[in-house]
Design an enzyme around this catalytic site. Structure first.
Site, mmCIF file in Angstrom:
data_model
loop_
_atom_site.group_PDB
_atom_site.id
_atom_site.type_symbol
_atom_site.label_atom_id
_atom_site.label_comp_id
_atom_site.label_asym_id
_atom_site.label_seq_id
_atom_site.Cartn_x
_atom_site.Cartn_y
_atom_site.Cartn_z
ATOM 1 N N CYS A 1 0.833 -1.199 0.000
ATOM 2 C CA CYS A 1 0.000 0.000 0.000
ATOM 3 C C CYS A 1 0.869 1.251 0.000
ATOM 4 O O CYS A 1 1.719 1.406 0.881
ATOM 5 C CB CYS A 1 -0.894 -0.009 1.238
ATOM 6 S SG CYS A 1 -1.845 1.507 1.446
ATOM 7 N N CYS B 1 -6.351 -1.945 0.535
ATOM 8 C CA CYS B 1 -5.420 -2.244 1.619
ATOM 9 C C CYS B 1 -6.241 -2.681 2.824
ATOM 10 O O CYS B 1 -7.088 -1.919 3.309
ATOM 11 C CB CYS B 1 -4.582 -1.017 1.968
ATOM 12 S SG CYS B 1 -3.560 -1.258 3.446
ATOM 13 N N CYS C 1 -5.239 -0.073 6.101
ATOM 14 C CA CYS C 1 -5.636 1.337 6.290
ATOM 15 C C CYS C 1 -6.919 1.706 5.541
ATOM 16 O O CYS C 1 -7.416 2.819 5.667
ATOM 17 C CB CYS C 1 -4.502 2.283 5.886
ATOM 18 S SG CYS C 1 -4.276 2.425 4.093
ATOM 19 N N ASP D 1 21.484 0.484 -16.113
ATOM 20 C CA ASP D 1 21.295 -0.730 -15.310
ATOM 21 C C ASP D 1 20.368 -1.677 -16.073
ATOM 22 O O ASP D 1 19.223 -1.335 -16.361
ATOM 23 C CB ASP D 1 20.670 -0.317 -13.971
ATOM 24 C CG ASP D 1 20.428 -1.488 -13.030
ATOM 25 O OD1 ASP D 1 20.443 -2.643 -13.488
ATOM 26 O OD2 ASP D 1 20.213 -1.236 -11.831
#
Length: 412
Positions: free
Chosen positions: A201, A217, A220, A338
Site C-alpha cells: 500500500c 489495503c 488502512c 542498469d
C-alpha cells in the site's frame, strides 16, 4: 496566440528566435531534431519562457511510465476537433523540449504536452494546466529514477490542491494515491496488466489485497475508487453509461486503455467521445512505434518496450508463434545503464518464437533468455538477424536507443 494579445516580452521573443536558430543549426548538422538544445538556449535567455508560452493555451499534461507519447498523440488528435493544437509530438518531454515545442505553436488554442514523470510537478507549476492525465507508474531506469513510490510521492505533493482536472487510472494504486491529493479527479478504469510495483500500500505500506480487478489495503482502508469512465473490451463507457466503440489502427489492449483515458480528457474540453474516438482512428504510428517497414524484402513491425511493464504489454500484441522475433537492448544514458530489469520480464511468453538478439547488451539479454529456456541466436546486426529469420512478418522489439538505431538502419 488563441486570438489574445501577444504575451511575449521582447526578451522572450529573442529567446524563441535564438532557440529556433540553434535548433535549425543542430538539424543541419545531422544531430537530430534540435528541439532539446534549442529549448535549453531559449530557457537560458528567458527562464520564464515556458510559463509565458503556455499562458494563453488550454494545456493538458500527460505523464506515465508507459504510453505517454501515444496518449499525447491521441489527445492531440481528439482536441483538433475543437481548435488548433500544439504538442511535443516527438517525445522531447523535459522542460527544454517542451519549451521548444510550444515556441512553434503561436496560433494554437490547446497545448497537449507529454511530461517526463520526474518533471511533472515543475512543468505543472509553469504551465497552469487545465487537465493532467496520469496513466501508470512502474519501475524504469533503475540507475537514476527514484523508485516508483517516491515518484508517486512527488506527484502527490506537487499536484496537491491543483486547479487542474486530473484524469487518472483507478486501476493503478500508485496513480490513485498520487492523484488523491487533488480536489478534482476523474477516474478511468483503464486496467493494469503489470502489478509487480503495487503489492504494498503506498499510503501505509500494508499488503494490498487484489480480488479480481479490485484492490484495497486491508490495514488502512485505502481502496480503488469508483470509475466514471471504463474500458470494457473494445468500448469505452462514458459517465452516462453509453458505450462508444474504440476503432484504432494501433494494436493491443494498452492502446485501447490509452484511448479510453484520451476520450475522458477530450470530454473535459467539450469534445464528445464519438468525435474524439473517430479522430483517434487516424493515428497509424507514433514516432515510428508500430510502423511496419520494408527491409531486405521483409516486413518488420517496430515495437518500443523500455521496461518490464512495457515488454509485458508488447508480448501480448505480437503475432502468435512461429512469428520470428528480434530483440534489441542497449543501456546508454537515455535508456538507463542498469540492465537488471531484464530479470523482471517474463520471457517464457516468447516460447515457440524463433528469437534473434541484438544491441549493445545482447549478451545480458542472452543470459536472461538462456535461464528462461528460450531458443535464440545472438546476431551482430539487424541485417544479419533479418537474413536468419524464417519467413513471415518479423516482430522487432527494442528499448529506447536501440529503437532509434533500428529506425535509422531501416530508413524510417
Amino acid at each position: 496566440m488563441a486570438g489574445n494579445s501577444d504575451p511575449l516580452t521582447p526578451r522572450a521573443k529573442l529567446a524563441v528566435t535564438a532557440g529556433k536558430a540553434v535548433a535549425a543549426a543542430s538539424r543541419a548538422a545531422g544531430r537530430g531534431s534540435g528541439s532539446v538544445i534549442g529549448g535549453r538556449v531559449a530557457l537560458k535567455l528567458d527562464p520564464d519562457l515556458l510559463a509565458r508560452l503556455a499562458q494563453n493555451l488550454d494545456v493538458t499534461l500527460v505523464s506515465a511510465t508507459n504510453g505517454k507519447t501515444t496518449t499525447t498523440r491521441l489527445i492531440a488528435e481528439a482536441l483538433k476537433a475543437a481548435g488548433p493544437v500544439v504538442s511535443n509530438a516527438l517525445g522531447a518531454n523535459m522542460p527544454a523540449g517542451i519549451t521548444s515545442a510550444l515556441a512553434g505553436g503561436s496560433e494554437s488554442k490547446f497545448g497537449v504536452i507529454e511530461v517526463d514523470e520526474k518533471y511533472l510537478a515543475g512543468v505543472a507549476r509553469d504551465t497552469d494546466p487545465k487537465c493532467i492525465a496520469l496513466l501508470n507508474l512502474s519501475r524504469d531506469q533503475l540507475d537514476r529514477a527514484a523508485e516508483t513510490r517516491m515518484l508517486a510521492e512527488n506527484w502527490r505533493e506537487g499536484l496537491a490542491g491543483t486547479k487542474a482536472v486530473i484524469v487518472a487510472n483507478c486501476d493503478d494504486p500508485l496513480v490513485v494515491w498520487a492523484a488523491s491529493s487533488s480536489p478534482n479527479v476523474i477516474w478511468v478504469a483503464a486496467g493494469q496488466m503489470w502489478k509487480d510495483d503495487a503489492w504494498s500500500c503506498p499510503s501505509c505500506g500494508g499488503v494490498m489485497q487484489r480480488p479480481g480487478d479490485d484492490w484495497f489495503c486491508g490495514e488502512c482502508g485505502f481502496r480503488r475508487p469508483t470509475p466514471s469512465w471504463v474500458l470494457s473490451g473494445d468500448h469505452v463507457l462514458d459517465p452516462h453509461g453509453s458505450a462508444w466503440p474504440i476503432h484504432l489502427q494501433l494494436p493491443g489492449r494498452a492502446n485501447k486503455a490509452n484511448a479510453a483515458s484520451s476520450a475522458a480528457v477530450a470530454a473535459v474540453f467539450g469534445v464528445p467521445p464519438q468525435v474524439a474516438l473517430e479522430r483517434m482512428y487516424q493515428v497509424q504510428a507514433v514516432a515510428g512505434r508500430y510502423d511496419v517497414v520494408q527491409f531486405q524484402g521483409r516486413d518488420l513491425r517496430l515495437l518500443l518496450a523500455k521496461n518490464p511493464a512495457g515488454w509485458l504489454e508488447t508480448f501480448s500484441l505480437i503475432d502468435p508463434p512461429p512469428a520470428p522475433v528480434i530483440l534489441s537492448v542497449n543501456a546508454r544514458g537515455a535508456d538507463g545503464t542498469d540492465t537488471s530489469w531484464l530479470w523482471d520480464v517474463d520471457y517464457t511468453r516468447l516460447t515457440g518464437h524463433p528469437i534473434f538478439v541484438l544491441g549493445d547488451r545482447k549478451l545480458d539479454l542472452a543470459v536472461r533468455l538462456e535461464v528462461a529456456n528460450q531458443h535464440f541466436q545472438v546476431c551482430d546486426s539487424l541485417d544479419q538477424a533479418v537474413q536468419m529469420c524464417p519467413p513471415g512478418r518479423i516482430e522487432v522489439i527494442a528499448n529506447y536507443t536501440a529503437f532509434q538505431d533500428l529506425r535509422r538502419r531501416v530508413g524510417n
